[in-house]
Scaffold this motif. Structure first.
Motif, PDB file in Angstrom:
ATOM      1  N   SER A   1       0.806  -1.221   0.000  1.00 37.00           N
ATOM      2  CA  SER A   1       0.000   0.000   0.000  1.00 37.00           C
ATOM      3  C   SER A   1       0.841   1.274   0.000  1.00 37.00           C
ATOM      4  CB  SER A   1      -0.956   0.005   1.189  1.00 37.00           C
ATOM      5  OG  SER A   1      -0.245   0.152   2.408  1.00 37.00           O
ATOM      6  N   ASN A   2       2.153   1.133   0.107  1.00 36.35           N
ATOM      7  CA  ASN A   2       3.033   2.296   0.165  1.00 36.35           C
ATOM      8  C   ASN A   2       4.076   2.262  -0.943  1.00 36.35           C
ATOM      9  OD1 ASN A   2       1.945   3.360   2.700  1.00 36.35           O
ATOM     10  ND2 ASN A   2       2.818   1.515   3.588  1.00 36.35           N
TER      11      ASN A   2
ATOM     12  N   SER B   1      -1.071   5.292   0.526  1.00 30.69           N
ATOM     13  CA  SER B   1      -1.987   4.912  -0.557  1.00 30.69           C
ATOM     14  C   SER B   1      -2.694   6.104  -1.189  1.00 30.69           C
ATOM     15  CB  SER B   1      -3.014   3.897  -0.050  1.00 30.69           C
ATOM     16  OG  SER B   1      -3.739   4.445   1.035  1.00 30.69           O
TER      17      SER B   1
END
Length: 123
Positions: free
Chosen positions: A71-72, A96
């Protein structure tokens, strides 16, 4: 060849990759922490799980580790201070929503039977 994700001036293939692939064992807490950062970048959840102290694994799951890694967008690692068992660092990333974030942590590591493990961190 690009430098390793951990911020060293070495190529990934000769820096963190051998640790992540299990070819070599991290010789110090700092090397383990740097390789764990690189593992987040390359989405190596098994390595992150396996280098977490067995007593601490109940606090984590491989799927949660992988979800957070995915998500990063990992930008850079800055090591601020190290001792034999503690590494203070800042990990820079985009979340995100593409907002710049800094994860500042003082991590504790333990060496058990010749292998370094991440124990926990204070934020």
């Amino acid at each position: 060849m690009a430098n390793c994700y951990c911020g060293s001036s070495q190529p990934y293939a000769t820096c963190c990759e051998p640790y992540i692939k299990g070819v070599k064992k991290a010789p110090t807490a700092e090397v383990l922490m740097r390789s764990r950062y690189s593992a987040y970048v390359v989405l190596a959840a098994d390595y992150l799980w396996n280098t977490t102290a067995p007593s601490e694994r109940k606090k984590h799951s491989k799927s949660a580790i992988l979800d957070w890694a995915k998500s990063n967008q990992w930008l850079k690692l800055e090591v601020l201070r190290t001792t034999d068992t503690i590494v203070e660092f800042k990990a820079y990333y985009l979340d995100s929503n593409l907002r710049a974030q800094v994860h500042h942590e003082v991590s504790t590591f333990v060496n058990q039977q010749g292998k370094w493990y991440y124990v926990d961190g204070e934020y």
